[in-house]
Design a protein around this motif. Sequence first.
Motif, mmCIF file in Angstrom:
data_model
loop_
_atom_site.group_PDB
_atom_site.id
_atom_site.type_symbol
_atom_site.label_atom_id
_atom_site.label_comp_id
_atom_site.label_asym_id
_atom_site.label_seq_id
_atom_site.Cartn_x
_atom_site.Cartn_y
_atom_site.Cartn_z
ATOM 1 N N ILE A 137 0.842 -1.215 0.000
ATOM 2 C CA ILE A 137 0.000 0.000 0.000
ATOM 3 C C ILE A 137 0.871 1.256 0.000
ATOM 4 O O ILE A 137 0.628 2.203 -0.763
ATOM 5 C CB ILE A 137 -0.955 -0.009 1.218
ATOM 6 N N SER A 138 1.932 1.277 0.853
ATOM 7 C CA SER A 138 2.754 2.497 0.955
ATOM 8 C C SER A 138 3.521 2.760 -0.337
ATOM 9 O O SER A 138 3.673 3.920 -0.750
ATOM 10 C CB SER A 138 3.722 2.406 2.146
ATOM 11 N N SER A 139 3.999 1.693 -1.021
ATOM 12 C CA SER A 139 4.758 1.911 -2.259
ATOM 13 C C SER A 139 3.858 2.499 -3.357
ATOM 14 O O SER A 139 4.265 3.400 -4.086
ATOM 15 C CB SER A 139 5.429 0.625 -2.736
ATOM 16 N N VAL A 140 2.617 2.000 -3.451
ATOM 17 C CA VAL A 140 1.688 2.544 -4.449
ATOM 18 C C VAL A 140 1.311 3.980 -4.090
ATOM 19 O O VAL A 140 1.357 4.892 -4.928
ATOM 20 C CB VAL A 140 0.416 1.672 -4.570
ATOM 21 N N ALA A 141 0.959 4.209 -2.809
ATOM 22 C CA ALA A 141 0.510 5.536 -2.376
ATOM 23 C C ALA A 141 1.610 6.591 -2.554
ATOM 24 O O ALA A 141 1.353 7.685 -3.077
ATOM 25 C CB ALA A 141 0.066 5.480 -0.920
ATOM 26 N N LEU A 142 2.845 6.265 -2.130
ATOM 27 C CA LEU A 142 3.946 7.241 -2.237
ATOM 28 C C LEU A 142 4.301 7.543 -3.690
ATOM 29 O O LEU A 142 4.691 8.667 -4.018
ATOM 30 C CB LEU A 142 5.191 6.736 -1.484
ATOM 31 N N THR A 143 4.166 6.546 -4.566
ATOM 32 C CA THR A 143 4.446 6.794 -5.987
ATOM 33 C C THR A 143 3.401 7.739 -6.579
ATOM 34 O O THR A 143 3.739 8.630 -7.360
ATOM 35 C CB THR A 143 4.480 5.476 -6.785
ATOM 36 N N VAL A 144 2.152 7.532 -6.206
ATOM 37 C CA VAL A 144 1.068 8.376 -6.748
ATOM 38 C C VAL A 144 1.275 9.835 -6.353
ATOM 39 O O VAL A 144 1.001 10.747 -7.143
ATOM 40 C CB VAL A 144 -0.323 7.866 -6.282
ATOM 41 N N VAL A 145 1.776 10.088 -5.123
ATOM 42 C CA VAL A 145 1.959 11.486 -4.682
ATOM 43 C C VAL A 145 3.388 11.994 -4.921
ATOM 44 O O VAL A 145 3.785 13.019 -4.394
ATOM 45 C CB VAL A 145 1.555 11.675 -3.196
ATOM 46 N N SER A 146 4.176 11.261 -5.740
ATOM 47 C CA SER A 146 5.530 11.726 -6.089
ATOM 48 C C SER A 146 5.449 12.621 -7.332
ATOM 49 O O SER A 146 4.460 12.570 -8.070
ATOM 50 C CB SER A 146 6.438 10.533 -6.375
ATOM 51 N N PRO A 147 6.501 13.434 -7.596
ATOM 52 C CA PRO A 147 6.447 14.344 -8.754
ATOM 53 C C PRO A 147 6.191 13.633 -10.094
ATOM 54 O O PRO A 147 5.498 14.159 -10.951
ATOM 55 C CB PRO A 147 7.827 15.017 -8.749
ATOM 56 N N SER A 148 6.723 12.404 -10.254
ATOM 57 C CA SER A 148 6.596 11.725 -11.560
ATOM 58 C C SER A 148 5.151 11.384 -11.904
ATOM 59 O O SER A 148 4.805 11.264 -13.074
ATOM 60 C CB SER A 148 7.454 10.456 -11.590
ATOM 61 N N VAL A 149 4.300 11.232 -10.880
ATOM 62 C CA VAL A 149 2.887 10.927 -11.152
ATOM 63 C C VAL A 149 2.011 12.137 -10.835
ATOM 64 O O VAL A 149 1.227 12.590 -11.662
ATOM 65 C CB VAL A 149 2.412 9.702 -10.327
#
Length: 575
Positions: free
Chosen positions: A494-506
């Motif tokens: 869950i944390s890997s998906v969530a953090l990627t979504v709120v990162s600059p690349s996404v």
Amino acid sequence: MSRQFKFLMALAGLLSTGAALAAGADMGQIAQQETNWTAITMFGIFVAGTLYITKWAAAKTKSAADFYTGGGGITGFQNGLAIAGDYMSAASFLGISAAVMASGYDGLIYSIGFLVGWPVITFLMAERLRNLGKFTFADVAGYRFQQGPIRAFAASGTLVVVAFYLIAQMVGAGQLIKLLFGLEYWMAVVIVGALMMVYVLFGGMTATTWVQIIKACLLLSGVTFMAFMVMSQFGFSPEALFAKGVAVKAAIAEGSGKTPEEAAAIGLKLMGPGGFIKDPISAISFGMALMFGTAGLPHILMRFFTVPDAKEARKSVFWATTWIGYFYILIFIIGFGAITLVLTNPEYADTVKGVIKGGAGTSNMAAVLVAKAVGGNVFYGFISAVAFATILAVVAGLTLSGASAVSHDIYATLIKKGKADSASELKVSRATTLALGVLAVTLGIAFEKQNIAFMVSLAFAIAASANFPVLFMSVLWKDCTTKGAVAGGFLGLISSVALTVVSPSVWEATLGNPKGSAWFPYTSPALFSMAIAFVTIWLVSIMDRSAQAAKERAAFDAQQVRSETGLGADGASGH
């Protein structure tokens, strides 16, 4: 089954013929392309050859063990080539060569990250996987745990990783075939999906393995010839090749208005690190995702169950590492070849701006254009067909790992409590393959305009944050319990998906939010999400004082003996 098989063979044949006809009809719409009948013919030959292999494999696929693992009868050398084939995806062949063309030395960060994951697999995983597992990595992670929760987690982790990897490959396939053959994007995606379903539905692991082996041999031959021809232009001197690359980049910079001093500095940047990932935390996190993600990719882990014993599993890793390392060295040469031979050629590139003609997405065609520059139209056709075969083979491997997660982990173990017969498990697996194929095609079409780079890195970050910590702790730490493994695994997922979504690349690049508004500032979440997973597994496990936890700890010694000696593992069957 014979009638169904003939029908699907005919369907796939029609689709590949349709590709050729549509290519001929649509080529006129793409200004920079000419009808490349060589590429179309070679693509047709590859499809026909691999379908014949699928027909041969279908005759041998009689049980679930045959379908998932080729009956455990694949040798270490063959499996090493197949793993290399799985690994040398379109992202490696087209993406890394394009990254080297753009960033020089920095473009190697992907290949170095991918490659250093192999010692982790060699020394920690390969032998234990083969001795403990049967069909999927959940067999290994859940060896001494309660089957229900661990299988539910393992299937979730596998399906999420497979989904992101699959979407990226399908979008890549669509864009590649659209550029090469002039097909409509959706037609290209449908053709890949249909052929992939035929391979997996009927041939299972045997067909998928042989498709991978053939593709790996073709790709290794192709890149060897390309690298040889590039080096021959510079008297086989790497120094001369790099010097020309630096000079070309400096000339492009000067042409865009930079002073000679600034242009020279930009050219020299090609040979140094630091341009791709700016801050140390992002660099460490990105490196961890690539390195440990390798040891958590379900379609790679699954390959260790296709060999007869642990010795062959180790041999698989040795050969895979050899071929992959060789491939990445050549990709670096081909990337510099693209700078010196493609960016300086007005036929292929805008030599003033230093970009390949044709708009967004065409930078990924760097390797294919190097093939045209060094080997003419026939070799260009060959490499085009191999690039397509690369996507097809990787997609088949991914689909198989997703299908086995549903049929083996969810249906056979959770729903049927281990009492499912081989025939019904095989039916569920084939139904899942169809569903995954349709889903992959639908999402591939829906994500046409999306940035696919983050999906590939997300797949690695999820594998590193969810699958790897559970696998590592369950096999190597005595006090690990079901509750700890499941809680840590799900939190990592869950944390890997969530953090990627709120990162600059996404958050900014893909979702279009204003620059600087991303909640998570780093390129990859792996450093943080892996830490969350490991700490949670440790904390929940040591706090678990239940009778079940005591039983699981007591079972560790037996698991360790089995994992290190193979005692009790009878051939290809599980425990």
